[in-house]
Design a protein around this motif. Structure first.
Motif, mmCIF file in Angstrom:
data_model
loop_
_atom_site.group_PDB
_atom_site.id
_atom_site.type_symbol
_atom_site.label_atom_id
_atom_site.label_comp_id
_atom_site.label_asym_id
_atom_site.label_seq_id
_atom_site.Cartn_x
_atom_site.Cartn_y
_atom_site.Cartn_z
ATOM 1 N N ALA A 8 7.316 12.266 37.193
ATOM 2 C CA ALA A 8 8.661 13.469 37.389
ATOM 3 C C ALA A 8 9.111 13.744 39.465
ATOM 4 O O ALA A 8 8.850 13.592 40.092
ATOM 5 N N PHE A 9 10.843 12.145 39.709
ATOM 6 C CA PHE A 9 11.318 12.487 40.877
ATOM 7 C C PHE A 9 12.221 13.465 40.705
ATOM 8 O O PHE A 9 13.467 13.254 40.083
ATOM 9 N N VAL A 10 12.068 14.474 42.070
ATOM 10 C CA VAL A 10 12.822 15.524 41.390
ATOM 11 C C VAL A 10 13.112 16.411 43.213
ATOM 12 O O VAL A 10 11.967 15.754 43.925
ATOM 13 N N MET A 11 13.659 16.839 43.263
ATOM 14 C CA MET A 11 14.176 17.743 44.945
ATOM 15 C C MET A 11 14.125 19.327 44.565
ATOM 16 O O MET A 11 14.858 19.755 43.403
ATOM 17 N N ASN A 12 13.697 20.740 45.118
ATOM 18 C CA ASN A 12 13.584 21.658 45.057
ATOM 19 C C ASN A 12 15.381 22.096 45.392
ATOM 20 O O ASN A 12 15.721 22.674 46.243
ATOM 21 N N SER A 13 16.492 21.638 44.525
ATOM 22 C CA SER A 13 17.645 21.789 44.481
ATOM 23 C C SER A 13 18.235 21.237 43.325
ATOM 24 O O SER A 13 17.746 21.273 42.737
ATOM 25 N N PRO A 14 19.378 22.455 43.360
ATOM 26 C CA PRO A 14 20.189 22.363 42.255
ATOM 27 C C PRO A 14 20.680 20.578 41.912
ATOM 28 O O PRO A 14 21.840 20.453 41.224
ATOM 29 N N GLY A 15 20.886 19.227 42.575
ATOM 30 C CA GLY A 15 21.205 18.351 42.757
ATOM 31 C C GLY A 15 20.237 17.124 43.605
ATOM 32 O O GLY A 15 20.058 17.508 44.207
ATOM 33 N N HIS A 16 20.014 16.666 42.538
ATOM 34 C CA HIS A 16 18.803 14.977 43.247
ATOM 35 C C HIS A 16 19.612 14.133 43.748
ATOM 36 O O HIS A 16 20.062 13.685 44.274
ATOM 37 N N LEU A 17 19.674 13.106 42.371
ATOM 38 C CA LEU A 17 20.270 11.737 42.104
ATOM 39 C C LEU A 17 21.749 11.889 41.799
ATOM 40 O O LEU A 17 22.219 10.837 41.100
ATOM 41 N N SER A 18 21.795 12.694 40.536
ATOM 42 C CA SER A 18 23.197 13.103 40.054
ATOM 43 C C SER A 18 24.008 13.371 40.296
ATOM 44 O O SER A 18 24.593 14.663 39.221
ATOM 45 N N PRO A 19 24.630 13.864 40.715
ATOM 46 C CA PRO A 19 25.507 14.673 41.646
ATOM 47 C C PRO A 19 26.636 15.397 40.802
ATOM 48 O O PRO A 19 27.922 14.104 39.997
ATOM 49 N N GLY A 20 26.816 16.157 40.387
ATOM 50 C CA GLY A 20 27.998 17.007 39.391
ATOM 51 C C GLY A 20 27.157 17.484 38.429
ATOM 52 O O GLY A 20 27.690 18.019 37.451
ATOM 53 N N LEU A 21 26.353 16.831 37.866
ATOM 54 C CA LEU A 21 25.414 17.065 36.482
ATOM 55 C C LEU A 21 25.110 18.500 36.157
ATOM 56 O O LEU A 21 24.718 19.301 35.371
ATOM 57 N N TRP A 22 25.051 19.422 37.944
ATOM 58 C CA TRP A 22 24.530 20.605 37.654
ATOM 59 C C TRP A 22 25.481 21.462 36.576
ATOM 60 O O TRP A 22 25.239 22.620 36.280
ATOM 61 N N ARG A 23 27.065 21.052 36.660
ATOM 62 C CA ARG A 23 27.725 21.631 35.831
ATOM 63 C C ARG A 23 27.268 21.299 34.369
ATOM 64 O O ARG A 23 28.603 22.315 33.125
#
Length: 458
Positions: A8-23
């Motif tokens: 699993a490719f992730v980041m300790n953040s609300p946004g990694h490589l799909s900006p805006g999808l946190w919404r």
């Protein structure tokens, strides 16, 4: 058939490589500050027999688009971003087999401190830690560490080379096997005669030692590196066990794989011994129509400004200066040309506009995206592996953690039926699980050259 590696490719953040999808209503990435969230995610991945969780990181921020970090802040483009290492102990406690690849920089991390933290995690995870070695190509990161500009490629990799030698001395040579006796009767915990200073003096570092940690299960963690560049390939060939690559087309990816395996051969290492893992994004559902509907819904949430903030940061070119319908056919910028040529290799039938670049990068960054029912996705992944010679995938996501849940519940059983996905974990350390060999590095890896007989006693 040989099962593929899946991380699993992730980041300790609300946004990694799909900006805006946190919404998106189904996205849970805004819970990234919660330890419970990461523990739940780790247990999900272990249920799905993932090999590991690969946590990206860097010390800078994206400030090229519009000459400001404002859009990065507005769209959560990899900021805010917390330290990846502090997640590992809790996730390891909740799992038994899942591996952990953490990103740390040879340019900004002091090697003595890094070696101790990774040894500590190797102990706490029972040997399931890996290090993603990066040299950090970010001007903002350089400024955050008091530098006017980042070091050149040559300087960064020269420093990284010495950094690795120093770490090998600490991990492999400072404490002999059997140095720890823990003898209650004699009152001796460790035998001083079997513990050694490293006395490293080089152009970049001076470290006396000894290492502060007793030998961990793997001694040296599993070594990951993103080594597809002309500077990265020789470095990866000397040091890496797993190389992370990304390319938008099979032809480009296959070329990168060939160059990497040749670099390993040139370095005197078995080209088949390297695990080459490619970035990929999957969107799936029980039917192809449902998967396409999901994809369309995700597109509605993707941020154009966020995607161009990523692209501007990656290329060093401010994409805000272009209109959405500007076509990149004849460009003077090498950075833009390289990026557009890479994207054109994925779809050479059209000239790319700024708007289309933003759309492409809006989900999964520059990675390929496989959309479809479980059989279609399994076909796509199998074709990518077969046609390029990769050994596995770092799976990115559109939404967190639903994208991984869909993959585990729907696609994994299909891959297992085809022999492309393991049905159980191997026992042992991360190195043993990935390669089926011993838990320590052996010749011809350079770490094996550092023996205790080369060092001074304490």
């Amino acid at each position: 058939m040989t099962p593929l590696i899946f991380n699993a490719f992730v980041m300790n953040s609300p946004g990694h490589l799909s900006p805006g999808l946190w919404r998106h209503a189904d996205d849970r990435s805004v819970r990234y500050k919660s330890l419970a969230f990461w523990v739940e995610f780790a247990t999900l991945l272990e249920r799905g027999l993932f090999d590991g969780i690969f946590i990206a990181d860097f010390y800078g921020h994206y400030d090229v688009f519009e000459g400001s970090p404002a859009q990065a802040f507005r769209n959560a483009v990899q900021i805010p971003r917390n330290d990846p290492l502090l997640l590992v102990s809790a996730m390891a406690h909740a799992t038994r087999h899942l591996g952990f690849g953490v990103t740390m920089s040879t340019t900004y991390e002091p090697p003595f401190a890094l070696a101790r933290r990774l040894s500590t995690l190797d102990h706490l995870t029972d040997g399931r830690i890996g290090w993603n070695i990066v040299t950090s190509a970010s001007e903002s990161a350089a400024r955050n560490f008091g530098m006017r500009e980042q070091l050149s490629h040559t300087e960064r990799y020269d420093r990284a080379e010495e950094y690795m030698q120093l770490c090998y001395k600490l991990w492999e040579a400072s404490w002999e096997d059997g140095a720890v006796v823990a003898d209650r009767a004699s009152g001796i915990y460790a035998d001083p005669a079997r513990i050694h200073r490293i006395d490293h003096v080089g152009p970049h570092f001076s470290v006396e030692g000894p290492h502060l940690c007793e030998p961990s299960p793997q001694r040296t963690p599993v070594l990951f590196q993103a080594g597809a560049s002309s500077f990265g390939r020789p470095f990866a060939a000397r040091h890496a066990e797993c190389v992370f690559v990304g390319a938008p087309s099979r032809a480009v990816l296959a070329g990168s794989v060939r160059k990497l395996r040749q670099a390993f051969a040139d370095a005197g290492r078995d080209p088949a011994s390297i695990a080459i893992i490619a970035e990929h994004t999957v969107i799936t559902a029980p039917t192809a129509a449902e998967a396409e509907d999901k994809h369309a819904a995700y597109r509605q949430h993707a941020s154009r400004e966020g995607a161009l903030t990523l692209m501007s940061g990656w290329t060093g070119v401010d994409f805000s200066q272009f209109a959405p319908d500007d076509v990149f056919e004849h460009v003077e910028s090498k950075a833009i040309r390289t990026a557009v040529e890479a994207m054109s290799s994925a779809d050479p039938s059209r000239a790319w506009t700024a708007a289309e670049i933003a759309e492409w990068c809006g989900i999964g960054g520059l990675s390929p995206v496989s959309v479809g029912n479980p059989q279609d996705v399994a076909d796509s992944l199998a074709d990518w592996a077969q046609e390029t010679g990769i050994d596995g995938f770092n799976l990115s996501y559109a939404i967190m953690d639903g994208g991984f849940r869909d993959f585990i519940d729907l696609v994994v059983p299909v891959l297992q039926a085809r022999g492309l996905y393991k049905t159980q974990y191997r026992e042992g350390t991360l190195r043993q699980k990935l390669f089926g060999s011993g838990d320590k590095l052996v010749s011809p890896h350079p770490a094996s050259a550092y023996g205790c007989d080369t060092l001074s006693p304490t």
